[in-house]
Design an enzyme around this catalytic site. Structure first.
Site, mmCIF file in Angstrom:
data_model
loop_
_atom_site.group_PDB
_atom_site.id
_atom_site.type_symbol
_atom_site.label_atom_id
_atom_site.label_comp_id
_atom_site.label_asym_id
_atom_site.label_seq_id
_atom_site.Cartn_x
_atom_site.Cartn_y
_atom_site.Cartn_z
ATOM 1 N N GLU A 60 -6.012 4.726 -1.402
ATOM 2 C CA GLU A 60 -5.825 4.006 0.003
ATOM 3 C C GLU A 60 -7.164 4.126 0.909
ATOM 4 O OE1 GLU A 60 -3.510 5.621 -1.637
ATOM 5 O OE2 GLU A 60 -2.032 4.264 -1.885
ATOM 6 N N HIS A 129 9.171 6.493 -0.023
ATOM 7 C CA HIS A 129 9.099 5.186 0.049
ATOM 8 C C HIS A 129 10.020 4.638 1.252
ATOM 9 C CE1 HIS A 129 8.341 6.361 -4.270
ATOM 10 N NE2 HIS A 129 7.881 5.155 -4.243
#
Lengths: 327, 446
Positions: A60, A129
């Site tokens: 990321e 998540h």
């Protein structure tokens, strides 16, 4: 007008912006061939090719860093973080680089970047998540943060974010992807960044929220109306910068304010909203400011009862709204 | 017994909110085992068999093949053999989703009024703007609170609102589990000058008072310790009928003894050998002989304490505290001297623990240390008596028809006249006097 899902509206916004402006491109993990784990970018690589829809490594920091560099060179990247939970390795790039470029270069450089990241739980996603990272980025001047809750806003805010000359974090709610459908004009429209939106007029209590919990608030308000409780509901839409005027105006309608968000209470956006109210309109408050938020525990549990406990729902919201109305 | 239970559409994958039933693998009437597939489902992400979460008989299919069902919505009913007794079947779960609106009471203006006089800033501002007397406004909020809307309604009704309570009032309020504090200022909390039940405020000013401009007065806040002293003193004086006696003691020999030993004692023990240690020894000896002195009045009986725990009055700049020498009868003079030193230091340093001040059975006050020759002490409630040891002064005394210069000290005793009378106290004091006068050069400290 077309009825479409929240996720389709996001995809449509990207498609339209890429068609409109050749500098707009998409990058992220699995956004190309697969079309995104949620299918958000489905079909974009087929339409625009590999050079404008880039599959990146699982890093990321690289996604954000590459996007920042491209943006400084005049491109308009839309970087996707697969889940906002995975965004933290890119935090340094976002907070220390993207947010500061215009300021640091004395206006010589800018960083017209959009970072899309799905937030929120209730999707059986567990610890990694389901997070809501707003509070991590919220206190960073130089960043703009938007969080749509309808399909209409999803398209309009994403288009506004792409056209904004500065970095914008676009927090889409992953539970809304398919849960929320609505009218989305096929015309080219933007939802202005920095403006809150009154969703419902009322005179007993003011509910201030953003993203998914607004749906609970709207449903609850409908039911509470039958009990004689009239709720005024404000969607913040933009979390940074907060629409101070809009917040104060909505709060003045009733003097009783309930702030709702899924991100946990301590250090959350509700704290900042309530500080604004306390600073600006103490003498117009009719009740202590109330917050209904996720519990202050490290993360969303994976077990279903735990997830249910953690998540807000219509009943919890309704209960809080009624409580404040009766105060 | 049998219960009918719903099977709901499960969350098959993240982000899914619904799934479509492809086909049913079971028909009504079929027996179903735990985890046996009952239907096939199609979603955007996966096609999957739906395993049963129950063992029983399929009763009814609620969503046919081809129907799209939201996650959490029921798709079929299964009849389950319920082994657990009673009607507490899982079907009760369906009621759990309802808001807990049942055990609610109608909020009437005659009900809980604890928030009646708690005005929010908005209410006060509106009342000031429109010149409204808030006591006339009906309150429809929690605990009779006047809400902003109540004031607005009152204004709209021209200021003479009788029963125009807004809609919220008709809604229901949940009774709060705890009785809220009464915020109504008309109910006086403080009934007398000295407030006994509430913990007093921590003073804003410790020593200096707050001068009131233009008035020759100064207000000093009452500290918690001062409050305790006041409370105890008042209780003692009002409850205990005090009697008082005094006796004169010739301590010349004691003075000689102490002067002989004190330097050596200081060197060996590191603490001062005080007269008080000798005095306490004398008192303890006397108590052993007259245990009734060491008692407490309990209305229909007198409790005589076995342990002799001596409360020692120690004064500081602004208070007096009575730390306790536990089992004083088991200590020799040296031990008492050490104990006195430790407790006095702890008191002055403010380091006393709760344990240090509890359990006293009789109080000794060394009033001589501040020069007094005569005091009338107040009993340390609920003890039976208190004794003081006054200043040692040289006085001409007649002994065997001759004048002599002797070191004399007064010993005063206040007694609970419900328990003790003159005879017993006279004997007790005489015993103290004898012991003190019999301390001489031969007396052992250890």
């Amino acid at each position: 007008m077309a009825i479409m899902e929240y996720i389709d509206a996001i995809r449509l916004a990207m498609k339209e912006e890429m068609e409109r402006d050749e500098d707009v491109f998409v990058l992220g993990e699995d956004v190309g061939v697969k079309g995104g784990v949620f299918t958000t970018t489905k079909g974009l690589q087929q339409q625009f090719g590999e050079m404008r829809v880039l599959d990146t490594p699982l890093a990321e920091s690289v996604i954000a860093g590459a996007a920042i560099g491209a943006a400084m060179y005049g491109m308009k990247p839309i970087a996707e973080m697969q889940y906002s939970d995975f965004m933290f390795p890119a935090t340094n790039q976002i907070i220390s680089e993207a947010a500061k470029i215009r300021y640091r270069s004395n206006n010589d450089w800018s960083c017209p970047l959009v970072i899309r990241a799905p937030i929120g739980g209730g999707i059986f996603g567990g610890l990694y998540h389901s997070q809501c990272p707003e509070s991590v980025f919220f206190g960073t001047p130089g960043l703009k943060i938007v969080a749509p809750f309808t399909a209409y806003d999803a398209k309009g805010l994403l288009k506004a974010a792409v056209r904004d000359p500065d970095p914008v974090l676009y927090f889409e709610n992953k539970k809304c992807y398919k849960l929320v459908t609505g009218d989305v004009p096929e015309t080219d429209y933007v939802v202005p960044i920095g403006k809150a939106n009154v969703l419902r007029e009322g005179d007993d209590i003011t509910v201030i929220s953003y993203s998914l919990p607004l749906h609970f608030a709207l449903e609850a308000a409908e039911e509470l109306a039958q009990e004689g409780i009239s709720a005024h509901i404000l969607d913040l839409r933009t979390l940074q910068p907060l629409d101070k005027e809009g917040i104060l105006e909505a709060a003045r309608k009733t003097g009783k304010v309930l702030i709702i968000h899924e991100d946990n209470k301590f250090g959350g956006i509700g704290g900042e909203v309530s500080a604004i109210l306390a600073e600006e309109m103490l003498y117009e408050l009719d009740a202590p400011i109330m917050r209904l938020c996720g519990p202050d525990v490290p993360a969303m549990p994976i077990n279903p009862p735990g997830e249910k406990f953690f998540m807000l729902n219509k009943e919890k919201v309704k209960e809080a709204m009624r409580h404040l109305a009766l105060y | 017994m049998k219960t009918i239970t719903e099977v709901v559409m499960p969350q098959l994958a993240e982000s899914l909110v619904s799934a479509t039933i492809d086909k049913w693998l079971k028909a009504p009437g079929d027996q179903i085992d735990m985890y046996e597939p009952i239907a096939e489902l199609i979603t955007d992400k996966v096609t999957a068999e739906l395993p049963s979460t129950l063992k029983g008989t399929l009763v009814k299919i609620l969503a046919g093949a081809g129907e799209t069902v939201a996650v959490g919505a029921p798709i079929c009913l299964i009849e389950v053999e319920d082994s657990s007794a009673g009607g507490q079947g899982p079907s009760t779960e369906f009621h759990a989703g309802q808001p807990s609106a049942q055990p609610q009471s109608q909020v009437a203006s005659s009900g809980d009024q604890s928030m009646r006089h708690r005005y929010s800033p908005a209410v006060q501002q509106l009342a000031a703007e429109h010149n409204i007397t808030l006591s006339l406004v009906p309150g429809t909020g929690l605990g009779g609170r006047i809400t902003r809307k109540d004031v607005l309604a009152y204004i709209a009704a021209g200021g003479k609102n009788e029963q125009a309570a807004p809609a919220v009032a008709k809604a229901q309020v949940q009774p709060s589990p705890v009785q809220p504090l009464n915020m109504d200022p008309q109910v006086a909390v403080r009934t007398t000058g000295l407030h006994l039940s509430e913990t007093p405020r921590i003073p804003q000013v410790e020593v200096e008072g707050q001068a009131i401009p233009g008035r020759g007065e100064t207000f000093i806040d009452v500290t918690p310790i001062r409050n305790t002293i006041a409370q105890k003193m008042r209780q003692s004086v009002t409850e205990i009928p005090h009697g008082w006696m005094m006796i004169e003691v010739d301590v010349t020999n004691l003075v000689v003894l102490r002067n002989k030993l004190k330097d050596e004692f200081m060197k060996r023990e590191g603490v001062n050998l005080t007269y008080l240690a000798f005095f306490i020894k004398a008192v303890v000896n006397a108590i052993k002989e007259y245990p009734i002195i060491n008692s407490v009045w309990a209305v229909d009986k007198i409790i005589v304490k076995r342990d002799i725990n001596i409360s020692l009055s120690v004064g500081t700049e602004d208070s007096v505290i009575t730390p306790v020498i536990k089992n004083a009868d088991q200590k020799n003079i040296a031990g008492l001297a050490r104990e006195i030193d430790v407790l006095a230091k702890k008191t002055r340093d403010g380091k006393l623990k709760l344990d240090d001040v509890q359990g006293g059975t009789f109080t000794v006050n060394n009033t001589g240390s501040f020069g007094s020759i005569l005091t009338q002490p107040i009993i340390n409630y609920p003890q039976a008596a208190i004794i003081t040891f006054e200043s040692i002064v040289k006085r001409p005394v007649v002994i065997n028809d001759m004048l002599a210069v002797r070191s004399m000290a007064n010993v005063c005793l206040s007694l609970d006249h419900r328990i003790l009378d003159g005879v017993i106290c006279g004997r007790f004091l005489q015993r103290v006097k004898d012991t003190l006068e019999n301390f001489d050069a031969e007396t052992k400290l250890y």
